[in-house]
Design a protein around this motif. Sequence first.
Motif, mmCIF file in Angstrom:
data_model
loop_
_atom_site.group_PDB
_atom_site.id
_atom_site.type_symbol
_atom_site.label_atom_id
_atom_site.label_comp_id
_atom_site.label_asym_id
_atom_site.label_seq_id
_atom_site.Cartn_x
_atom_site.Cartn_y
_atom_site.Cartn_z
ATOM 1 N N ASN A 174 4.030 6.264 -11.150
ATOM 2 C CA ASN A 174 2.705 5.658 -11.165
ATOM 3 C C ASN A 174 2.176 5.173 -9.925
ATOM 4 O OD1 ASN A 174 2.584 6.024 -14.140
ATOM 5 N ND2 ASN A 174 3.300 3.964 -14.318
ATOM 6 N N LYS A 175 3.111 4.969 -8.883
ATOM 7 C CA LYS A 175 2.726 4.570 -7.655
ATOM 8 C C LYS A 175 2.930 5.575 -6.438
ATOM 9 C CE LYS A 175 4.291 -0.249 -8.963
ATOM 10 N NZ LYS A 175 5.100 -1.457 -8.547
ATOM 11 N N LEU A 176 3.538 6.711 -6.634
ATOM 12 C CA LEU A 176 3.784 7.424 -5.392
ATOM 13 C C LEU A 176 2.989 8.978 -6.070
ATOM 14 C CD1 LEU A 176 5.408 7.646 -3.176
ATOM 15 C CD2 LEU A 176 7.400 8.815 -4.389
ATOM 16 N N ALA A 226 -6.749 6.370 -2.675
ATOM 17 C CA ALA A 226 -8.029 5.584 -2.373
ATOM 18 C C ALA A 226 -8.264 4.765 -3.652
ATOM 19 C CB ALA A 226 -9.009 6.394 -1.849
ATOM 20 N N LEU A 227 -8.179 5.472 -4.872
ATOM 21 C CA LEU A 227 -8.184 5.060 -6.046
ATOM 22 C C LEU A 227 -7.386 3.776 -6.313
ATOM 23 C CD1 LEU A 227 -9.248 8.179 -8.403
ATOM 24 C CD2 LEU A 227 -10.784 6.277 -7.752
ATOM 25 N N ALA A 228 -5.941 4.159 -5.947
ATOM 26 C CA ALA A 228 -5.036 3.240 -6.088
ATOM 27 C C ALA A 228 -5.295 1.716 -5.556
ATOM 28 C CB ALA A 228 -3.586 3.482 -5.958
ATOM 29 N N GLU A 229 -5.708 2.066 -4.089
ATOM 30 C CA GLU A 229 -5.863 0.921 -3.172
ATOM 31 C C GLU A 229 -6.947 -0.026 -3.820
ATOM 32 O OE1 GLU A 229 -5.954 -1.510 0.065
ATOM 33 O OE2 GLU A 229 -4.374 -0.205 -0.697
ATOM 34 N N PHE A 242 7.212 3.710 1.417
ATOM 35 C CA PHE A 242 6.721 3.128 0.060
ATOM 36 C C PHE A 242 7.752 3.357 -1.202
ATOM 37 C CE2 PHE A 242 3.820 3.170 -3.767
ATOM 38 C CZ PHE A 242 3.404 1.771 -3.711
ATOM 39 N N ILE A 243 8.360 4.454 -1.009
ATOM 40 C CA ILE A 243 9.462 4.623 -1.861
ATOM 41 C C ILE A 243 10.853 3.850 -1.781
ATOM 42 C CG2 ILE A 243 10.902 6.693 -1.033
ATOM 43 C CD1 ILE A 243 10.571 8.074 -3.649
ATOM 44 N N SER A 244 11.061 3.707 -0.275
ATOM 45 C CA SER A 244 12.000 2.480 0.026
ATOM 46 C C SER A 244 11.912 1.138 -0.841
ATOM 47 C CB SER A 244 12.126 2.507 1.427
ATOM 48 O OG SER A 244 12.521 3.852 1.918
ATOM 49 N N LYS A 245 10.328 0.783 -0.610
ATOM 50 C CA LYS A 245 10.061 -0.465 -1.121
ATOM 51 C C LYS A 245 10.101 -0.491 -2.472
ATOM 52 C CE LYS A 245 5.837 -3.365 -1.494
ATOM 53 N NZ LYS A 245 5.443 -3.040 -2.603
ATOM 54 N N ILE A 246 9.950 0.630 -3.393
ATOM 55 C CA ILE A 246 10.041 0.797 -4.854
ATOM 56 C C ILE A 246 11.592 0.642 -4.982
ATOM 57 C CG2 ILE A 246 10.013 2.350 -6.937
ATOM 58 C CD1 ILE A 246 7.248 3.326 -5.514
#
Length: 392
Positions: A130-132, A341-344, A173-177
């Motif tokens: 959902n986030k990547l 952009a939509l996620a932001e 970002f994936i490291s953060k996840i």
Amino acid sequence: MSEQTVHRSLLRMGLRSRKVPMLSSTKSLSSLGKETVNSGESVNVTLLASWSMLYYKLEVQYCQQPPVPQEPERWKVVSSVSPESLVDEKWGAASVSGYLSYPRFFCGRLVECCEENALKSTAFKEDLNNKLFGQHLAQDVIFRAVTGFMKNENPQKPLALSLHGGTGIGKNFISKIIAENIHQKGMSSKYVHLFESTMHFPHNNLVPLYKDQIQSWIRGNVSSCPRSIFIFDNMDELHPGLIDTIKPFLDYYEQIDGVSYRKAIFIFLSNAGGHVINRVVLGSSKRREELKLQDLESVLAVEVFNNKDNGFWHCNLIDKNLIDFYVPFLPLEYRHVKQCALAELRHRGLKADEELASLVAKEMTYFPKDLRIFSDKGCKTVSTKLDLRLSG
């Protein structure tokens, strides 16, 4: 942890047999023995020192903190209180000991603990999906690698992931996840350690010093938490040869000087190899979503090993096959940038405006210039472009 938190926790434990004064916000446990508290009552030094001892046991004994060479300032008062005086206190020594025999009670409530089996695979997969955006290869490889490693109670070596691709496509970002799904506080956790090449290792003439510092840092933190995560960002900016200092920790040793590193995770982030990935994606007869790891992993490893302009150049980690997975991050297309952009917008609590997201995505630059297929910067500048649009 505040004194108020300790006070409330003691009350929940049933330590109500004696009225316990509350410290004012201007006082701390390190000021024990000084005159007054809120109501003007005299401070019972032994009683408050017992609070301090409780805090110490929570933070050290049950979060697996090793003994520190130098006694922290806030615990100096405890050294003046004998163990006998704590045991003799009728108000709750037995109750405190009883609760301290259940360390799991405190984890996530009063202190952050190093959890052995914290990863929830379902939540982890949902976060990745959902986030990547636009990284089906990375999602699949990292999910299987991390979940398999975390389920293994006796791994033969630490997990080493090397993430490669252009800027703004999801490596950080994936490291953060990963961090958020293993440790409660994510990137802010004391068990997650980020090394940024240009910030932490800027000087070529100090490489021997950096090597000693990295080894000491890894050794000390894994001693504290076997499930520590170490992230090395901007590997392409790292001095060649520096990363070889961690080879012993990534190898198949059961222990080194009494410490096992087998449950730690090492993540390396690099732009190196990005042009090779782009070339394969553009030249492949397969659709982007049909590409598999074997289409890219071997050529990526060879490219990184032979590239003089990155920290992996001729390094022992690659030569001795200590990197478990070379994870390619694919260049993002227009549709993926629009998803960013939509996620932001949703992240800011705003309506997911399709038209606004499309405008932002169209403003990005794409390559090849004649075809405009892939975003030059991935999603990296989406946030600032949204700021510009929203401020207008």
